[in-house]
Design a protein around this motif. Structure first.
Motif, mmCIF file in Angstrom:
data_model
loop_
_atom_site.group_PDB
_atom_site.id
_atom_site.type_symbol
_atom_site.label_atom_id
_atom_site.label_comp_id
_atom_site.label_asym_id
_atom_site.label_seq_id
_atom_site.Cartn_x
_atom_site.Cartn_y
_atom_site.Cartn_z
ATOM 1 N N PHE A 32 0.822 -1.207 0.000
ATOM 2 C CA PHE A 32 0.000 0.000 0.000
ATOM 3 C C PHE A 32 0.858 1.260 0.000
ATOM 4 O O PHE A 32 0.534 2.234 -0.691
ATOM 5 N N PHE A 36 0.255 2.598 -3.733
ATOM 6 C CA PHE A 36 -0.918 3.463 -3.661
ATOM 7 C C PHE A 36 -0.696 4.806 -4.358
ATOM 8 O O PHE A 36 -1.507 5.206 -5.206
ATOM 9 N N GLY A 93 -2.876 2.829 8.963
ATOM 10 C CA GLY A 93 -3.949 2.360 8.099
ATOM 11 C C GLY A 93 -5.237 3.121 8.305
ATOM 12 O O GLY A 93 -5.964 3.442 7.352
ATOM 13 N N THR A 186 -7.702 0.397 2.201
ATOM 14 C CA THR A 186 -6.499 0.684 2.985
ATOM 15 C C THR A 186 -6.641 0.287 4.451
ATOM 16 O O THR A 186 -5.626 0.189 5.160
ATOM 17 N N CYS A 189 -4.524 -2.482 6.209
ATOM 18 C CA CYS A 189 -3.236 -2.273 6.894
ATOM 19 C C CYS A 189 -3.379 -2.475 8.404
ATOM 20 O O CYS A 189 -2.410 -2.864 9.065
#
Length: 492
Positions: A32, A36, A93, A186, A189
């Motif tokens: 991520f 991302f 996260g 997300t 995370c």
């Protein structure tokens, strides 16, 4: 200048076990953190048209996000050192998820800059990235290059998945609805952070302060061997003492003595130059393809090709770096990887058409994967796992400048000349120059380290010789005393 550090963890890392679950969690977080910002380039064209902004203005979206991620490094270091990796990753996260939901309601490009990319998303990604990298060093030592390579594979795996997924979401829900959905993604995370439990430290046994009492020649021989062992470790203890004094003089949160570390400074200077051209070619790959008249899905597929190649290159690079031929001189391997990136960018404008871009994506995927797999491993090799968290925090706060400015400067070149080739030429030079710099300076660093090691060994030999003479003199004195006592008993 300090030499290259060993593990110096004070315990034996498990090099496996639950560590592989930690690697999986790091795989998600690193995926991520790095993929991302790159995958959001799929939305650039839509956001650019919606807000009527230029190429350089839209480039700030990824640029600010990456720069904030790097700027959050020192804060992340402090939190990791204080609370550990698990709660920091879970907080990160949550921050990224909230930021993406907030950005979906943006009314201007400035709102996207501030709500989506500044403190919320950038710092959230920093809280995902650095703890994931740090905790791997606590679980692995012998297999650390392989573990880092597997964890860093998260970036291409996620990029290859997110690039086409984002194009599908954009076509189905628009960029606002897509941001809402990405915000929920997300939050995974937080789940990955739950896997990062602290390592169970198996403390190395310390030698007894006093040897067992015994008499006779066997005891004298054992005492002599123990004295020699003590002399062999004396220099190491002195080095640790000097390191402790340096850290005592440093700030409570930042180890400023790293700026006197030769290897760290070489790494830092080269990286500052390198990051001006590191991310821009990825950020502009899809827009470059669309500029040449390639359809949107084919342009997004280029990122998937790059990510697919990158996906296999990173663990492969970790395996190669872990071999007995490469690991003792891993800095050379990293230098060649950086220079190879520069060559790829310089050749990109010379291969026109979609087939040429596919070839560029393949070769660039190899180059990008090699650098990404080694980027933090070589830093840990230079400063040691025990100082890595502070070192990476100092690096990221300094590197956030070129990370922030690189893509907008590249976008400005596109705006000025109306062509992407000058941007790729500039990025190629910015990668080739630090590659050559690393190659030369690490040759010098390895040479100095060898000289310092020979000097330490010669000093240790001299100290051993002096202690041996002293022990032999004491043994001779004991023998003479025993002879005198025997003679006195005979006279009596």
């Amino acid at each position: 200048m300090a030499p290259a550090a060993a593990a110096n963890l004070g315990y034996t890392p498990p090099d496996g076990g639950w560590g592989w679950a930690v690697v999986f969690g790091a795989f998600i977080c690193i995926g991520f953190s790095y993929a991302f910002p790159k995958s959001l380039t799929i939305y650039f064209k839509a956001i650019q048209e919606y807000f009527s902004v230029s190429y350089s203005e839209i480039a700030w979206v990824s640029s600010i996000m990456l720069a904030a991620m790097y700027a959050g490094g020192p804060v992340s270091s402090i939190l990791v050192n204080r609370y550990g990796s698990r709660p920091v990753v879970m907080l990160g996260g949550l921050m990224v998820g909230i930021a993406m939901v907030t950005a979906s309601f943006g009314k201007s490009i400035m709102h996207i800059y501030l709500c989506n990319n500044a403190v919320p998303t950038g710092f959230g990604l920093a809280f995902n990235l650095q703890p994931a990298l740090t905790i791997i060093g606590t679980y692995f030592h012998v297999k650390r290059p392989l573990a880092n390579g597997l964890a860093m594979t998260g970036s291409p795996v996620f990029l290859s998945t997110l690039a086409p997924l984002n194009q599908f979401l954009l076509d189905s829900f628009g960029w606002r609805g897509s941001f809402l959905i990405l915000g929920s993604f997300t939050l995974n995370c937080c789940v990955a952070g739950a896997l990062m439990r602290p390592v169970h430290k198996q403390i190395k046994p310390k030698p007894n302060a006093e040897p067992p009492k015994s008499n006779g020649p066997a005891h004298e021989k054992a005492a002599t061997e123990d004295t020699h062992a003590q002399s062999a470790g004396l220099l190491a203890e002195q080095e640790q003492s000097r390191s402790s004094r340096s850290q005592g003089c440093a700030s409570k949160f930042v180890d400023w003595s790293l700026f006197r570390h030769r290897g760290f400074m070489i790494y830092l200077v080269g990286n500052v130059i390198m990051f001006f051209g590191f991310f821009a070619p990825v950020v502009f790959l899809a827009p470059y393809a669309k500029h040449q008249g390639i359809d949107e899905y084919s342009a997004a597929f280029l990122l998937s090709i790059l990510a697919l190649v990158d996906m296999f290159v990173r663990p492969g690079t970790g395996l190669i770096a872990n071999t007995k031929w490469i690991r003792p001189r891993i800095q050379y391997f990293f230098s060649l990887a950086v220079a190879y990136n520069g060559v790829c960018h310089l050749l990109c404008p010379l291969v026109p058409g979609y087939v040429g871009l596919v070839l560029y994506a393949v070769f660039f995927g190899v180059a990008f994967g090699m650098v990404s797999s080694l980027l933090f491993e070589v830093l840990m090799d230079l400063v040691g796992a025990h100082r890595f968290s502070t070192a990476v925090g100092l690096c990221t706060i300094i590197e956030c400048g070129p990370v922030l400015l690189g893509p907008p400067i590249s976008g400005a070149l596109v705006d000025i000349y109306g062509d992407y080739k000058y941007m790729y030429y500039a990025c190629g030079v910015m990668m080739l120059v630090p590659g050559i710099f690393f190659l030369i300076m690490h040759y010098y660093n390895y040479k100095k380290l060898d000289e310092e090691e020979r000097k330490r060994q010669s000093e240790a030999m001299r100290m051993r010789s002096g202690l041996s003479v002293r022990v032999e003199g004491e043994e001779e004195h004991v023998k003479m005393s025993q002879v005198d006592e025997t003679a006195d008993e005979a006279d009596g």
